[in-house]
Design a protein around this motif. Structure first.
Motif, PDB file in Angstrom:
ATOM      1  N   THR A  19       1.146  -1.672   0.034  1.00  0.00           N
ATOM      2  CA  THR A  19      -0.103  -0.140  -0.243  1.00  0.00           C
ATOM      3  C   THR A  19       0.848   1.396  -0.296  1.00  0.00           C
ATOM      4  O   THR A  19       0.948   2.175  -0.764  1.00  0.00           O
ATOM      5  CB  THR A  19      -0.952   0.106   0.909  1.00  0.00           C
ATOM      6  N   ARG A  75       4.065   1.846  -1.340  1.00  0.00           N
ATOM      7  CA  ARG A  75       4.286   1.577  -2.644  1.00  0.00           C
ATOM      8  C   ARG A  75       3.283   2.484  -3.722  1.00  0.00           C
ATOM      9  O   ARG A  75       4.066   3.242  -4.506  1.00  0.00           O
ATOM     10  CB  ARG A  75       5.250   0.436  -2.953  1.00  0.00           C
ATOM     11  N   ASP A  76       2.191   1.929  -3.460  1.00  0.00           N
ATOM     12  CA  ASP A  76       1.064   2.209  -4.522  1.00  0.00           C
ATOM     13  C   ASP A  76       1.178   4.004  -3.722  1.00  0.00           C
ATOM     14  O   ASP A  76       0.578   5.210  -4.307  1.00  0.00           O
ATOM     15  CB  ASP A  76      -0.324   1.858  -4.456  1.00  0.00           C
ATOM     16  N   ALA A  91       3.233   6.240  -5.529  1.00  0.00           N
ATOM     17  CA  ALA A  91       3.071   6.383  -6.745  1.00  0.00           C
ATOM     18  C   ALA A  91       1.922   6.955  -7.092  1.00  0.00           C
ATOM     19  O   ALA A  91       1.748   7.424  -8.271  1.00  0.00           O
ATOM     20  CB  ALA A  91       3.406   5.042  -7.311  1.00  0.00           C
ATOM     21  N   GLY A  92       1.055   7.547  -6.028  1.00  0.00           N
ATOM     22  CA  GLY A  92       0.161   8.849  -5.944  1.00  0.00           C
ATOM     23  C   GLY A  92      -1.143   7.569  -6.375  1.00  0.00           C
ATOM     24  O   GLY A  92      -1.771   8.359  -6.885  1.00  0.00           O
ATOM     25  N   VAL A  93      -0.940   6.220  -6.172  1.00  0.00           N
ATOM     26  CA  VAL A  93      -2.291   5.567  -6.246  1.00  0.00           C
ATOM     27  C   VAL A  93      -3.063   5.038  -5.469  1.00  0.00           C
ATOM     28  O   VAL A  93      -4.247   4.808  -5.851  1.00  0.00           O
ATOM     29  CB  VAL A  93      -1.557   4.013  -7.796  1.00  0.00           C
ATOM     30  N   HIS A  94      -2.768   4.844  -4.622  1.00  0.00           N
ATOM     31  CA  HIS A  94      -3.128   4.677  -3.204  1.00  0.00           C
ATOM     32  C   HIS A  94      -3.667   5.996  -2.362  1.00  0.00           C
ATOM     33  O   HIS A  94      -2.786   7.051  -2.069  1.00  0.00           O
ATOM     34  CB  HIS A  94      -2.647   3.645  -1.760  1.00  0.00           C
ATOM     35  N   GLY A  95      -4.909   6.162  -2.151  1.00  0.00           N
ATOM     36  CA  GLY A  95      -5.213   7.453  -1.485  1.00  0.00           C
ATOM     37  C   GLY A  95      -5.630   8.496  -3.206  1.00  0.00           C
ATOM     38  O   GLY A  95      -5.111   8.311  -4.007  1.00  0.00           O
ATOM     39  N   ARG A  96      -6.343   9.844  -2.374  1.00  0.00           N
ATOM     40  CA  ARG A  96      -6.242  10.959  -3.902  1.00  0.00           C
ATOM     41  C   ARG A  96      -5.522  11.919  -4.172  1.00  0.00           C
ATOM     42  O   ARG A  96      -3.951  11.873  -3.057  1.00  0.00           O
ATOM     43  CB  ARG A  96      -7.411  11.490  -3.567  1.00  0.00           C
ATOM     44  N   THR A  97      -4.887  11.673  -5.134  1.00  0.00           N
ATOM     45  CA  THR A  97      -4.292  12.291  -5.954  1.00  0.00           C
ATOM     46  C   THR A  97      -5.350  13.894  -6.047  1.00  0.00           C
ATOM     47  O   THR A  97      -5.803  13.756  -6.865  1.00  0.00           O
ATOM     48  CB  THR A  97      -3.160  12.947  -6.922  1.00  0.00           C
ATOM     49  N   SER A  98      -4.938  15.317  -5.306  1.00  0.00           N
ATOM     50  CA  SER A  98      -5.878  15.984  -6.273  1.00  0.00           C
ATOM     51  C   SER A  98      -5.081  17.408  -6.635  1.00  0.00           C
ATOM     52  O   SER A  98      -3.889  17.397  -6.493  1.00  0.00           O
ATOM     53  CB  SER A  98      -5.555  17.523  -4.673  1.00  0.00           C
ATOM     54  N   TRP A 116      -3.174  17.206 -12.651  1.00  0.00           N
ATOM     55  CA  TRP A 116      -3.011  15.558 -13.952  1.00  0.00           C
ATOM     56  C   TRP A 116      -1.442  15.895 -14.408  1.00  0.00           C
ATOM     57  O   TRP A 116      -0.251  15.289 -14.021  1.00  0.00           O
ATOM     58  CB  TRP A 116      -4.169  14.878 -13.939  1.00  0.00           C
ATOM     59  N   ARG A 146      -0.969  15.687  -1.592  1.00  0.00           N
ATOM     60  CA  ARG A 146      -1.157  14.405  -1.826  1.00  0.00           C
ATOM     61  C   ARG A 146      -1.480  14.463  -0.732  1.00  0.00           C
ATOM     62  O   ARG A 146      -1.686  14.768   0.143  1.00  0.00           O
ATOM     63  CB  ARG A 146       0.476  13.527  -1.616  1.00  0.00           C
ATOM     64  N   TYR A 176      -7.488  17.126 -12.825  1.00  0.00           N
ATOM     65  CA  TYR A 176      -8.753  16.244 -12.132  1.00  0.00           C
ATOM     66  C   TYR A 176      -9.970  16.260 -12.342  1.00  0.00           C
ATOM     67  O   TYR A 176     -10.267  17.889 -12.088  1.00  0.00           O
ATOM     68  CB  TYR A 176      -8.223  15.553 -10.881  1.00  0.00           C
ATOM     69  N   GLU A 184     -11.645  14.624  -7.493  1.00  0.00           N
ATOM     70  CA  GLU A 184     -11.324  15.316  -6.352  1.00  0.00           C
ATOM     71  C   GLU A 184     -12.135  15.384  -5.874  1.00  0.00           C
ATOM     72  O   GLU A 184     -12.631  15.199  -4.379  1.00  0.00           O
ATOM     73  CB  GLU A 184     -11.549  16.266  -6.949  1.00  0.00           C
ATOM     74  N   TYR A 233       0.812   3.391 -13.577  1.00  0.00           N
ATOM     75  CA  TYR A 233       1.100   2.898 -13.249  1.00  0.00           C
ATOM     76  C   TYR A 233       0.521   1.524 -12.652  1.00  0.00           C
ATOM     77  O   TYR A 233       0.534   0.726 -12.701  1.00  0.00           O
ATOM     78  CB  TYR A 233       1.582   3.658 -11.650  1.00  0.00           C
TER      79      TYR A 233
END
Lengths: 217, 321
Positions: free
Chosen positions: A149, A151-152, A155-162, A165, A174, B268, B273, B294
């Motif tokens: 988790t 690691r994800d 990479a911005g893949v677990h949890g929200r990135t706002s 993009w 993050r 996004y 969001e 990814y």
């Protein structure tokens, strides 16, 4: 005279027809079915983009009073407190910490405060390999157990990135683990769902999975 | 025979009484009937007054989106600005966002994380100026029993007090932005097409409302404005795009466009969001460092919805474990 009467009759008949038409439109005789009931506007809380909870770092950044997190007010440094357990190996929390619901993991092995908190200095966290972290920087500590988790997340893949993009066009942000998960009971609590679709007209309902739920509607 | 009568051609109102004109009584009678007839006709045409809400002469004469020059587009955006300002008393910023070079958008949705809270549905409605009553929603969230992918078992009217419920998972469905979009093929007037960045768009000024695209879409992603859309003035999002969230009129189709006004400005989309579970991921699949790249490399990206139809969606569902 015959011609005149015929004209008159045709004109009168057409007038009556158009009047009837006008009345039909005005009273919506065959028009649209009015919608079943007015649809209320969605509650603004359902479009609120703030994260599920306020992490301590965010709380302090927004000017909250951090004295609640100053453990040294009650606890003395370098004097670890012995943790008590009941017969079923559940932790017995003192009344000062009654607001904590400790359910981290479905097993009962993670029931010890010092798995994460530094027993010598309760204002700090400690990882299993002995590194000390501030309360506001807890994410690597979580990552020491939740490797994939973490690691994800990196990479911005677990949890929200706002934000953006496209990193060339603007900033992105993050969230850390505690912005969504309560460290003491990380599983997401249930929440009220926002309203579903509204039918344009009353329709026969689709078969439900269970009756109780359908009755709730 | 009446061959010598001046009224033989049927052109005189009082014909046949030998006076060669109209007497007072027949004049009153005729004009009375005529006046009431015209009034009745006017009244019966009253519903046509609404037509002014549909199309202005300017809009009617407008060329197809792809034939508009830069100057033409400026005039069009100006007209839309005026129309929105008149209707909603708010001055919008209407732009025509173009696709970026080297960008192909892909959406990834984590089915392990989605909790079915439907916040994405309403963030979308707010962002994209959908009608509120009747409410048009681009996203449907299907509640599905564990262990099955049978869409027939999906329920999108669930209203349990809290979500997620034990034994179910939640699958939001919206426009899949297909690489091979059936909706585009059936449009008889080319009012909908796929752009270079993969977004299938609709020109609301060109759409004739035939709903062929709605019938062709295997994902039920397209919505029709059956009635005049109603949006409270204080809920209008003033950041608008021509192919995206500018207010629609009655009788046209609309659908998810990956928030063109946000994503083509680098941001996004709104549904991402607002997601409290971080289940939604969006980005440029042509960029190997993007989040979606990814996911494609490392995750169990297992389904393009109804992939057997060959639509090749750009919307992917995946699991964490």
């Amino acid at each position: 005279m015959i011609l005149n009467d015929r004209k008159f009759l045709v004109l009168a008949a057409m007038s009556v027809m158009f009047l009837a038409l006008a009345a039909a439109f005005a009273f919506n005789l065959w028009g649209r079915t009015p919608p079943a009931s007015p649809i209320p506007l969605a509650d603004p809380k359902f479009v609120d983009t703030s994260p599920s909870r306020v992490a301590i770092a965010e709380f302090i950044r927004k000017g909250g009073d951090p004295s609640d997190y100053d453990c040294d007010i009650c606890h003395e440094k370098n004097k670890p407190i012995k943790i008590k357990f009941d017969a079923e190996n559940n932790i017995i929390l003192p009344k000062e910490h009654a607001d904590i619901a400790l359910s981290h993991g479905s097993h009962k092995r993670n029931n010890n405060c010092y798995n994460c908190h530094d027993e010598m200095n309760l204002s700090l966290l400690q990882t299993r390999d002995g590194k000390q972290l501030k309360l506001v920087d807890s994410t690597p500590l979580c990552g020491s157990c939740h490797g994939p988790t973490y690691r994800d997340w990196e990479a911005g893949v677990h949890g929200r990135t706002s934000g953006f993009w496209n990193r060339d066009m603007g900033e992105y942000s993050r969230l850390g683990c505690p912005s969504c998960h309560n460290p003491h009971s990380p599983k997401f609590p249930g929440r009220e769902p926002a309203p579903g679709p509204h039918a344009l007209h009353p329709v026969a309902k689709a078969p439900a999975h269970n009756e109780a739920e359908r009755n709730h509607e | 025979m009446t061959s010598n009568s001046p009224c033989s051609s049927g052109g005189c109102a009082g014909g046949g009484n030998g006076n060669g004109g109209m007497n007072r009584r027949s004049f009153l009678r005729t004009s009375g009937v005529l006046a009431s007839g015209i009034a009745a006709l006017a009244a019966s045409l009253a519903p046509l007054r609404d037509l002014t809400d549909y199309t202005s002469a300017e809009q009617f004469m407008q060329k197809h989106y792809k034939e508009l020059s830069k100057d033409d587009m400026e005039k069009v955006l100006d007209r839309i600005t005026r129309e929105v300002e008149k209707q909603y008393s708010i001055r919008p910023h209407v732009k025509d966002y173009k696709p970026m070079d080297g960008v192909e958008f892909v959406y990834c949705l984590n089915l392990t994380r989605c909790i079915g809270c439907r916040k994405c549905v309403h963030a979308c409605v707010a962002e994209n100026n959908q009608s509120r009553d009747p409410e048009i929603q681009y996203i449907r969230v299907l509640k599905m029993p564990h262990g099955s992918f049978d869409m027939e078992k999906g329920d999108h009217n669930y209203a349990s007090p809290t979500v997620p419920e034990k034994g179910f998972f939640y699958m939001p469905v919206q426009c899949q932005q297909c690489k091979n979009p059936p909706c585009v093929k059936v449009c008889p007037v080319k009012a909908t097409w796929q752009e270079a960045d993969g977004i299938t768009v609709i020109d609301y000024d060109w759409c004739i409302g035939c709903r062929y695209c709605e019938a062709a879409c295997p994902y039920f992603a397209r919505r029709f404005n059956w009635t005049k859309p109603s949006i409270p003035k204080d809920r209008i999002n003033p950041e608008m795009s021509y192919l995206g969230n500018r207010p629609r009129k009655q009788g046209v189709m609309e659908k998810c466009h990956f928030c063109i006004q946000r994503t083509r400005a680098g941001k996004y989309p709104a549904c991402l969001e607002v997601c409290p579970a971080g289940a939604r991921k969006f980005g440029n699949i042509l960029d190997p460092n993007s989040e979606v790249s990814y996911i494609m490399r490392n995750k169990k990206v297992f389904v393009q919805l109804k992939e057997e139809l060959g639509t090749s969606p750009r919307f992917f569902y995946y699991f964490d474990v």
